[in-house]
Motif scaffolding. Sequence first.
Motif, PDB file in Angstrom:
ATOM      1  N   ILE A 141      45.548  31.069  50.123  1.00 10.08           N
ATOM      2  CA  ILE A 141      44.855  29.799  50.347  1.00 10.08           C
ATOM      3  C   ILE A 141      43.347  30.030  50.356  1.00 10.08           C
ATOM      4  O   ILE A 141      42.572  29.278  49.761  1.00 10.08           O
ATOM      5  N   SER A 142      42.936  31.082  51.014  1.00  2.97           N
ATOM      6  CA  SER A 142      41.505  31.384  51.100  1.00  2.97           C
ATOM      7  C   SER A 142      40.919  31.681  49.730  1.00  2.97           C
ATOM      8  O   SER A 142      39.867  31.151  49.364  1.00  2.97           O
ATOM      9  N   LEU A 143      41.601  32.515  48.945  1.00  4.18           N
ATOM     10  CA  LEU A 143      41.080  32.899  47.627  1.00  4.18           C
ATOM     11  C   LEU A 143      40.987  31.703  46.693  1.00  4.18           C
ATOM     12  O   LEU A 143      39.983  31.527  45.985  1.00  4.18           O
ATOM     13  N   LEU A 144      42.010  30.860  46.670  1.00  3.60           N
ATOM     14  CA  LEU A 144      41.976  29.709  45.776  1.00  3.60           C
ATOM     15  C   LEU A 144      41.006  28.641  46.261  1.00  3.60           C
ATOM     16  O   LEU A 144      40.445  27.895  45.460  1.00  3.60           O
ATOM     17  N   SER A 145      40.810  28.580  47.553  1.00  7.88           N
ATOM     18  CA  SER A 145      39.782  27.687  48.071  1.00  7.88           C
ATOM     19  C   SER A 145      38.390  28.146  47.625  1.00  7.88           C
ATOM     20  O   SER A 145      37.532  27.331  47.276  1.00  7.88           O
ATOM     21  N   ILE A 146      38.194  29.462  47.623  1.00  7.19           N
ATOM     22  CA  ILE A 146      36.922  30.007  47.125  1.00  7.19           C
ATOM     23  C   ILE A 146      36.732  29.645  45.659  1.00  7.19           C
ATOM     24  O   ILE A 146      35.664  29.181  45.251  1.00  7.19           O
ATOM     25  N   LYS A 147      37.778  29.814  44.867  1.00 11.48           N
ATOM     26  CA  LYS A 147      37.675  29.521  43.441  1.00 11.48           C
ATOM     27  C   LYS A 147      37.347  28.057  43.201  1.00 11.48           C
ATOM     28  O   LYS A 147      36.482  27.715  42.373  1.00 11.48           O
ATOM     29  N   SER A 148      38.013  27.159  43.929  1.00  7.51           N
ATOM     30  CA  SER A 148      37.797  25.732  43.704  1.00  7.51           C
ATOM     31  C   SER A 148      36.441  25.260  44.200  1.00  7.51           C
ATOM     32  O   SER A 148      35.955  24.208  43.776  1.00  7.51           O
ATOM     33  N   SER A 149      35.798  26.021  45.075  1.00  6.29           N
ATOM     34  CA  SER A 149      34.516  25.607  45.644  1.00  6.29           C
ATOM     35  C   SER A 149      33.334  26.083  44.820  1.00  6.29           C
ATOM     36  O   SER A 149      32.204  25.648  45.060  1.00  6.29           O
ATOM     37  N   LEU A 150      33.581  26.977  43.869  1.00  6.44           N
ATOM     38  CA  LEU A 150      32.471  27.584  43.129  1.00  6.44           C
ATOM     39  C   LEU A 150      32.360  27.021  41.723  1.00  6.44           C
ATOM     40  O   LEU A 150      33.367  26.650  41.104  1.00  6.44           O
ATOM     41  N   LYS A 151      31.135  26.974  41.232  1.00  7.45           N
ATOM     42  CA  LYS A 151      30.901  26.673  39.835  1.00  7.45           C
ATOM     43  C   LYS A 151      30.957  27.986  39.058  1.00  7.45           C
ATOM     44  O   LYS A 151      30.245  28.938  39.382  1.00  7.45           O
ATOM     45  N   ASP A 152      31.800  28.031  38.041  1.00  5.84           N
ATOM     46  CA  ASP A 152      32.060  29.268  37.301  1.00  5.84           C
ATOM     47  C   ASP A 152      31.881  29.000  35.806  1.00  5.84           C
ATOM     48  O   ASP A 152      32.853  28.872  35.058  1.00  5.84           O
ATOM     49  N   PRO A 153      30.636  28.893  35.340  1.00  8.04           N
ATOM     50  CA  PRO A 153      30.410  28.519  33.919  1.00  8.04           C
ATOM     51  C   PRO A 153      30.949  29.531  32.933  1.00  8.04           C
ATOM     52  O   PRO A 153      31.241  29.190  31.796  1.00  8.04           O
ATOM     53  N   LEU A 154      31.086  30.792  33.344  1.00  8.98           N
ATOM     54  CA  LEU A 154      31.596  31.816  32.439  1.00  8.98           C
ATOM     55  C   LEU A 154      33.123  31.955  32.530  1.00  8.98           C
ATOM     56  O   LEU A 154      33.702  32.785  31.830  1.00  8.98           O
ATOM     57  N   ASN A 155      33.739  31.152  33.396  1.00  6.39           N
ATOM     58  CA  ASN A 155      35.193  31.217  33.608  1.00  6.39           C
ATOM     59  C   ASN A 155      35.633  32.645  33.930  1.00  6.39           C
ATOM     60  O   ASN A 155      36.663  33.126  33.452  1.00  6.39           O
ATOM     61  N   SER A 156      34.834  33.316  34.748  1.00  3.65           N
ATOM     62  CA  SER A 156      35.126  34.708  35.064  1.00  3.65           C
ATOM     63  C   SER A 156      36.302  34.860  36.023  1.00  3.65           C
ATOM     64  O   SER A 156      36.836  35.963  36.172  1.00  3.65           O
ATOM     65  N   LEU A 157      36.712  33.761  36.665  1.00  2.00           N
ATOM     66  CA  LEU A 157      37.859  33.817  37.591  1.00  2.00           C
ATOM     67  C   LEU A 157      39.101  33.215  36.949  1.00  2.00           C
ATOM     68  O   LEU A 157      39.976  32.687  37.637  1.00  2.00           O
ATOM     69  N   HIS A 158      39.181  33.323  35.632  1.00  2.00           N
ATOM     70  CA  HIS A 158      40.298  32.693  34.915  1.00  2.00           C
ATOM     71  C   HIS A 158      41.646  33.280  35.290  1.00  2.00           C
ATOM     72  O   HIS A 158      42.677  32.618  35.176  1.00  2.00           O
ATOM     73  N   ASP A 159      41.635  34.548  35.731  1.00  2.00           N
ATOM     74  CA  ASP A 159      42.930  35.168  36.045  1.00  2.00           C
ATOM     75  C   ASP A 159      43.396  34.864  37.471  1.00  2.00           C
ATOM     76  O   ASP A 159      44.459  35.311  37.877  1.00  2.00           O
TER      77      ASP A 159
END
Length: 1020
Positions: free
Chosen positions: A32-50
Motif C-alpha cells: 500500500i505504501s509503495l503504490l501510494s508513493i507511485k500514485s503521488s508522484l509525477k513520473d514523466p519518464l515512466n521510470s516506475l513502470h514495473d
Amino acid sequence: MNISFFFFHPIVLILMLITSSPVLSAPPLQLISLLSIKSSLKDPLNSLHDWDPSTAFSRPGFQPIWCSWSGIKCDPRTNQVTTLDLSGRNLSGTIPTHIKYLFHLQHLNLSRNSFDGPLQAAIFELPNLITLDINHNLFNSSFSPGISKLKSLKFLDAYSNSFTGPLPEELVYLGNLEFLNLGGSYFEGEIPSSYGKFSKLKSLYLQGNSLTGRIPVELGFSNQLEHIELGYNSFTGGLPVEFSRLSNLLYLDVSSGNLSGNLPAELGKLQKLEILLLFKNNLSGSIPASWAQMVSVQVLDLSDNSLTGEIPSGFSGLKALNTLSLMNNKLTGEIPQGIGELPDLEILSLWNNSLSGILPNKLGSNSKLQKLDVSSNSLSGPIPPNLCLGNKLTKLMLFSNQFVGEIPSSLTNCTALYRVRVQNNNLNGSIPLGFGSLPNLTFFELSKNKLSGPIPKDLGNAVKLEFLNISQNPFNSELPSNIWSAPSFQVFSASYSNLNGKIPDFIGCANFYRIELDGNNLSGSIPWDIGHCEKLITLNLRRNSLTGIIPWEISTLPSITDVDLSDNFLTGAIPSNFNNCSTLENFNVSYNQLTGPVPTSSLVFSSLHPSSFIGNEGLCGRVLKKPCRTDGLTAGAVEVRQQPKKTAGAIVWITAAAFGIGLFILIAGTRCFQATYGRKFSNDRDVGPWKLTAFQRLNFTADDVLECLNMTYKIIGMGSTGTVYKAEMPGGEIIAAKKLWGKHKDTIRKRRGVLAEVDVLGNVRHRNIVRLLGCCSNNQCTMLLYEYMPNGSLDDLLHGKNKCDNLVANWVIRYKIALGVAHGICYLHHDCDPVIVHRDLKPSNILLDAEMEARVADFGVAKLIQSDESMSVIAGSYGYIAPEYAYTLQVDEKSDIYSYGVVLMEILTGKRSVDPEFGDGNSIVDWVKLKIKTKNGLNDVLDKNAGASCASVREEMMLLLRVALLCTSRNPADRPSMRDVVSMLHEAKPKRKLPDSGGRAVGDGVINGQDFPEPQKPLV
C-alpha cells in the motif's frame, strides 16, 4: 465519485486484491505504501513502470514480487523493504504519509529529482532509517522539524536544495550521525555552537550558504571529524585555533569564506591533514613555519589572500605535497630549492607575488609536474631544463619576471603542453624548432624578450595553435611563407620585431581575427588575397615600408573593425567600397602618399578624426576641410577596382514596394486574427486526441487547458514560433500556454523549434530558467505550458507603454535582473552536460516573476553543444547576434555572451538594441562605443531614470558598463566566460539591500586575454 478512479486507483485495486486473495491474511502495508508513493508522484519518464499492482502477489515461501521492483531491496530473511532508491528519475510531487508504513526502511534515496516544497515530515516517522539522501532537489522553506526522531540515522545528504532560515539545531540529538551535508542552499545566520556536540560526526558540509558570524570554536571539540567544508559563506573573524584539536582531520576547506586575521600556527599539529583550502579570503601575516609539520598534506591552497613573508623552507620536507598554490599574495624571498625535489609535485602556482631568486634547478625532475605558474614576480636566472621530463607539463607560465638565457629546447618534446607564456623577460637566442609540431599547443606568447634569428617555419603547421605573440623581439628576419597556414590560427602579433621582407600571401588565413605587424621593416605591397581572411577584425600594418595601393578586398571583409595602415608609402585612392562596411570603427591611413577624395557618404568616415588622414598631400574632402576637384580624378589619383553598383532608384522602388506589401499584410492579418484564431482551439480538437505530457505534478488536464482557451483567452505575447496566452485553470492556478502558429508552410520547422524547447526545458532545473510545466499536443498542434510570470518581460519593463516607473527607476531592481539572467546563462553554459547555448537572448525572452526575479525563456532555437557544430540558418534576433555568427554560423557560448552584453547595455541605457538615434546600420553596441570616446559621453549613455545622476549609482552602473563592453568585444576570444561575468557582477553589487538571487561562481582563468587564477574545485 469518479467510477474509473474507484476501479483503477492503485490503492483501491490493492484492497480489492486483498479481499480476494486466499494467500494473504493481513493487509500488505508495504505494498500500500509503495503504490501510494507511485500514485503521488509525477513520473514523466515512466521510470516506475514495473511497479505493477496486478503482479504484486507471490506464492507462500517466496519473496514478494515488489522486492524485485526497480529501486527496491528487501531483507531476504524477513521480506521487509529495507532500501528505496528513486534517485535520478526526474520525479516531482509530494512523498505521501503512507511512506511511514515502510517500518523497516533503512536507506531512502530521493536525490537528483525535482521535489520541492518543505521536506515531508512523514519521512521522520521511519524509525530504522540509516541513510537519507535528498541532494540536488528543490526543497525549500526552513528545514522541517522532527528529524531528531531518526535515532538510527548515520548519513544525511541535503546538498543543493533551496532551504532557508537557520541551520537545524535538532540534528545534534542524532547520536549516530556520521555524515552531514547541508551545503548549497540558503541557510543563514551563524553555525550553532551546539554543532560541536556531535559525538560520531566524521563529515560536515555547510559550504555555499549565506552563513555569517564567527566559526564556532566548539567545532574543534568534535574530535571524530575527518572532513569539513565551510567555504562560500560570509564569516567574520579567523580560523579557530581549536581546530588544531581535530587530530583525525583529513580535509579542511574554508575557501571564499571572508576569513580574516593570521593563520593559526597550531594547525601544524594536524599531521593527518591531507587537503587544506583557504583561498579567496582576507588572511594576512606570514605562513607559519610550523605548518611544515603537516607531513601528510597533499594539497595546500592559500591563494588570493594578503599573506606576507617568505615561503617556509620546511615546505621542502612535505614529501606528500601534490599541489602548492600561494598565488596572488604579497610573499617575498626565494622559492625553497627543495620544493623542486618533491617527489609528487604536480602543480606549483605562485603567480603575482614579489618572489626573487631563481627557480629550483631540479623542478620537473620528478617527472610529475603538470602546471607551473610563477608569473608576475621578480625571479631571475635560467629556465630549468627538465620542467617536462615526464612529458606531463600542460601549462608553463613564466611571464613578467627577469629570466635570462635561452628557451630550453627540451620543451619542444613536451607533447602535453598547450599553453606557454614567457613574455616580458630577458630571454635570448632563437625560438627552438619543434614547437609547431606539438599536437596540443594552443597559446604561445614570447613578446618583450631579446629573441633573435629566424622564426621557425613549423609554426605554420601547428595543428591547434590559436594565439602567437612574438612582438618586441629583435628577430631581424622574414616571416615564414606559410605563417597563415595553421588551421586554428586566430591571433598573430609580431609588432616591433625587426621583421623585413614581404608579407606572405594570405592564403589559408580564414580563421584569423587579429593580425598585428606594425613597427617593422616590411616592404612590398599588401597582398590582394587578404580577402581570404574572412573573420578578420583587426589589421595593423602601421610603421612599415609598404608600397602599392590599398587592396579593394579589405573593404569586403565582413567584420573588419580596426584598420591601421599609417606611416607607410601607400599610393592611390581610398577604396570607396568602405561605404558599405558598417562594422568599421577605426581607419588610419595617415602619413602615406594617398590621393583622391576621402569617402564621406559613410557614417564611419564622417565620424573619424582628420588625424586619420593627415600626411597625405593628395587627399581631399569634407573631413579634411579641403575641397576636391570636380573635373575628373584628382591629380595622381589611381582608379581602384569597384564592385558593380546597383541603381539607387531601383533599390528605393523595391524597398517601397516591399514596405507597402508588408503593411497590407499586417493590417489584413490583424483584422482577421481575432475573428478566425479563436476557432482554432475548437478545430484543433477534431484532429486527434490531446495528450498532456507533464514535467511535474499538475492539478489540471489537457481538456481543462483547451476548455479554458476555447471559452476565454488573453494574448500576452507573440513570438517567431507561436502565440502565448494567459489561462486560469479550474483550481485557480494561472499558467501561460504557448501555442504553435497555425497551418503555414513552415509549420513543421517551427514545430521542431517548439519540440526542441521541450527537450531543453524538460531537463533544466534552475531558479533563473523559466519552468516548463508540461506539453499538450495532438496530430497537428502543440502547446507548451509554463508557469505564469505576472511582471511580464524585461522588454515590457524597459520599453513598454505601461511600464512601472518606480521599478524602472530602481537601479537595484535592474541590477538584480541582470544578475539573475547571468546566473541562468551561467547554469546553461557551465552546469549542463552537454552545454546549452540559448542563441536568442533578448529582453522579450527574459521574464519576471512576482518578486522581479529574472527567468530566461524561449528556448526554441537553443542548441545542445556536443561537438563542433554549425547551423544551416542564422538563429537569433537582429541587434543581438554576435558579429562573427552572421558568417561563421558557429554555435558556441560566446554568441550568448555577446547577446547578454547587449541586454546589459539596454538595462544601463534604457534604450532598445536598435534605434534610429544610433545612425543607419548601427546598433546599441556601436552607439555606446562611439559615445564613450567623446567628452561627457557617459552622460548620454547611462539612463538617468535609473539614478545615474546619483554619484554612487553612477559608479555602480559604470562597473556594469565595463562588463557589457567586455561581453560585446568583436573578438570572441576577448569575451569573458559567463562564470567570469557572474563574478564581476558580484563585485559591482549595489550597496543598498538587494534581494538574494542565489548562485555562486568563480572565474575560469582568462578574462580579456589575461591569465587569472583558475577556479578551485572540491577535491575528493
